[in-house]
Structures are given as structure tokens and as C-alpha cells.
Design a protein around this motif. Structure first.
Motif, mmCIF file in Angstrom:
data_model
loop_
_atom_site.group_PDB
_atom_site.id
_atom_site.type_symbol
_atom_site.label_atom_id
_atom_site.label_comp_id
_atom_site.label_asym_id
_atom_site.label_seq_id
_atom_site.Cartn_x
_atom_site.Cartn_y
_atom_site.Cartn_z
ATOM 1 N N UNK A 10 44.687 33.966 40.743
ATOM 2 C CA UNK A 10 43.609 33.658 39.804
ATOM 3 C C UNK A 10 42.463 32.962 40.527
ATOM 4 N N UNK A 11 41.248 33.422 40.258
ATOM 5 C CA UNK A 11 40.068 32.823 40.864
ATOM 6 C C UNK A 11 38.904 32.938 39.892
ATOM 7 N N UNK A 12 38.029 31.958 39.908
ATOM 8 C CA UNK A 12 36.858 31.973 39.034
ATOM 9 C C UNK A 12 35.609 32.498 39.743
ATOM 10 N N UNK A 13 35.749 33.010 40.976
ATOM 11 C CA UNK A 13 34.565 33.386 41.747
ATOM 12 C C UNK A 13 33.760 34.464 41.042
ATOM 13 N N UNK A 70 36.314 36.304 47.459
ATOM 14 C CA UNK A 70 36.901 37.625 47.186
ATOM 15 C C UNK A 70 37.746 38.084 48.369
ATOM 16 N N UNK A 71 37.222 37.906 49.563
ATOM 17 C CA UNK A 71 37.973 38.280 50.770
ATOM 18 C C UNK A 71 39.263 37.470 50.858
ATOM 19 N N UNK A 72 39.158 36.174 50.578
ATOM 20 C CA UNK A 72 40.349 35.317 50.612
ATOM 21 C C UNK A 72 41.377 35.778 49.585
ATOM 22 N N UNK A 73 40.932 36.088 48.378
ATOM 23 C CA UNK A 73 41.849 36.530 47.326
ATOM 24 C C UNK A 73 42.594 37.793 47.737
ATOM 25 N N UNK A 83 24.819 42.366 51.565
ATOM 26 C CA UNK A 83 25.919 43.224 51.137
ATOM 27 C C UNK A 83 27.291 42.632 51.410
ATOM 28 N N UNK A 84 27.323 41.563 52.137
ATOM 29 C CA UNK A 84 28.619 40.962 52.485
ATOM 30 C C UNK A 84 29.309 40.432 51.243
ATOM 31 N N UNK A 85 30.574 40.760 51.104
ATOM 32 C CA UNK A 85 31.320 40.310 49.925
ATOM 33 C C UNK A 85 31.527 38.800 49.966
ATOM 34 N N UNK A 86 31.602 38.156 48.793
ATOM 35 C CA UNK A 86 31.838 36.700 48.760
ATOM 36 C C UNK A 86 33.121 36.345 49.491
#
Length: 291
Positions: free
Chosen positions: A38-41, A59-62, A53-56
């Protein structure tokens, strides 16, 4: 459709232990495993200016956390069907929603970012106190986590409100092929027979007989339905929370019931459950009963 066993993952050591335990449980129960992060990003991403264009990074961590957890689960038992989900929500809320369509919920004792001094993380406590399906908090020593004791401990509650916990305990003991210790604690009020110690024996015997009768009533139907489960019945004088914590040192799982009042949305967790979740020497299953 077979309901999954849902595990909350966040990359912490505690959640990885929860994944290991849940894989073994899913294999015993022959159910699929769903790993939830679960993440609120995502909730805030749209409000932030785009920087390319780089993903947050969140999101990468998740994605990394759920992929690593899934790989760990598959290495532990390739026969267990594993799926993953990344949810835009508070961790406790996400798991509670997942629990509406789950066989049970599994969490670690502490999450990523929790203070090391905490005995139980805030997410695990909130989920155990509010879920309407069984919640297992994975904690304890190596022997309990590994299932080396071959013993399940049931904290036997009142016959009117402990039925779901009993059914869960018998299914668990049957799946493991192990002994079920059913323990009913009882107390004799200090004022009974206080003026004459010789008279104190009679109230004590009456309280013990009442506890034994309640334990018989609570176990009767489940014992008939599961004749192959080895049951050891015990009534013990003393505070239930202390007795169960002490006996959890020789158990692989301690199971306790929890009342869930219809229409009540606050935390619903009794004192015994609360103490076990913080101090038990093995994983703890809190099994709700609607009243």
C-alpha cells in the motif's frame, strides 16, 4: 472461488518473515497467496508538477518490493500460486479492504519506518483490531516461527462468542497434523471465603467446575467434526493474558477470539488479545466473531 491468504508487504525484515510464514500456511491450507503493498504516492502524483518522463521513485520502490517478495515466496514453495497488488491507500485501510475477500490477513510485527522500540507496529494493531476475517501477526522466536513445537494453543473464550476461533483452531491443527492445546483460564474472586480459608475451597471448586463445563461446551461440536485432531483440555486458575503468553513459548501459533460489534467502527480488541500481540513467543491469530 477459493479466497486468498493476503499478506501485507513493505520491504521490512518483519514483512519478509510474514511472507515466509504465509507461504507455508498457504501450502497447508491449499489457498493462493496475494501480496499487497500500500502506498499513497498515486494520490498525490497528479497534484505535483511533472519533471520529466522518469517514474516517481515511490512507484519504482513499490514495484521492487512486491517483485522481491513474490520471488522470495516462489523460492520458498513453487507450488503456491502467488499474485501481487499495489494499492493507492493507507496500509491499514488497504489490508482491511483486502480482508473482505480473504481467507485471512497476515502482517509482520513491525513495518518499514516503525520505531525499533515498538513491540507491534501501528498497521498490525489496527488491522487486528478492526478486520472481519482472521488476522495473523507473525512474531516470536525461531522455534515458534518454524513450527517446531507441533502444537497449536487456543485461548478458549465464552461459548457464545468463541465459536469462530475454535473452528479456526481445529482446522489449523488438522492441517498441521499437530496437537491442539485448548486452555480456559478462570479466577476465583478474592472476597469469596476470605473470612474462613477452610470455606474458600468450595468456591474454588465451583469456579473450576464452571470453567471446565464452559470449555466442554465450547469444544463439543468441533471435536465431533474433527475426530482426528488431538485435543488437550486444560483449565487454569489465573489471568488469561499471563497464562497464554507463558504457554505460547511452547506453541507454533496462539489463537484468540475477538468480538466485533455490528455497526461499531472503532478498535475492537480485548486486553488478552492486546497483550498477546505485543508479548507472545509465537505468531498470533486474532479471529473475529460478530455479536
Amino acid at each position: 472461488m477459493t479466497l486468498p491468504l493476503v499478506v501485507g508487504v513493505d520491504g521490512s525484515d518483519a514483512s519478509l518473515l510474514a511472507v515466509d510464514w504465509a507461504v507455508d500456511e498457504a501450502a497447508r491450507r491449499d489457498v493462493p497467496l496475494l501480496l499487497v503493498y500500500a502506498s499513497l504516492w498515486e494520490r498525490y502524483e497528479g497534484a505535483l508538477p511533472s519533471t520529466g518522463r522518469k517514474r516517481p521513485s515511490e512507484h519504482v520502490l513499490a514495484e521492487h518490493i512486491v517483485a522481491s517478495a513474490a520471488e522470495r515466496a516462489e523460492r520458498r514453495d513453487a507450488e503456491v500460486k502467488v499474485s501481487t497488488d499495489i494499492v493507492s491507500a493507507d496500509a491499514a485501510d488497504a489490508l482491511l479492504r483486502a480482508g473482505n475477500n480473504a481467507f485471512a490477513l497476515v502482517t509482520g510485527a513491525r513495518g518499514r519506518g516503525e520505531l525499533q522500540g515498538l513491540l507491534l507496529g501501528s498497521v498490525g494493531l489496527a488491522v487486528a483490531a478492526r478486520a472481519h476475517c482472521p488476522v495473523i501477526v507473525v512474531r516470536g522466536d525461531r522455534a515458534g516461527l518454524a513450527g517446531e513445537h507441533e502444537r497449536i494453543l487456543l485461548g478458549a473464550g465464552d461459548p457464545a462468542t468463541g465459536g469462530e476461533a475454535v473452528r479456526f483452531a481445529f482446522h489449523e491443527a488438522e492441517a498441521r497434523g499437530c496437537t491442539l492445546d485448548a486452555v480456559r483460564a478462570w479466577r476465583c474472586p478474592a472476597h469469596e471465603g476470605a473470612d474462613d480459608p477452610a470455606l474458600a475451597e468450595e468456591p474454588t471448586r465451583q469456579h473450576e467446575k464452571h470453567a471446565s463445563a464452559q470449555l466442554d461446551e465450547l469444544l463439543r461440536d468441533a471435536m465431533a467434526e474433527h475426530p482426528d485432531v488431538r485435543v488437550r483440555r486444560t483449565t487454569v486458575e489465573g489471568p488469561a493474558r499471563r497464562i497464554l503468553v507463558d504457554r505460547s513459548a511452547a506453541a507454533d501459533l496462539v489463537i484468540i477470539g475477538a468480538r466485533r460489534r455490528q455497526g461499531h467502527f472503532g478498535l475492537q480488541l480485548g486486553r488478552v488479545s492486546h497483550v498477546l500481540l505485543h508479548h507472545a513467543h509465537c505468531p498470533v491469530a486474532v479471529v473475529p466473531q460478530l455479536v
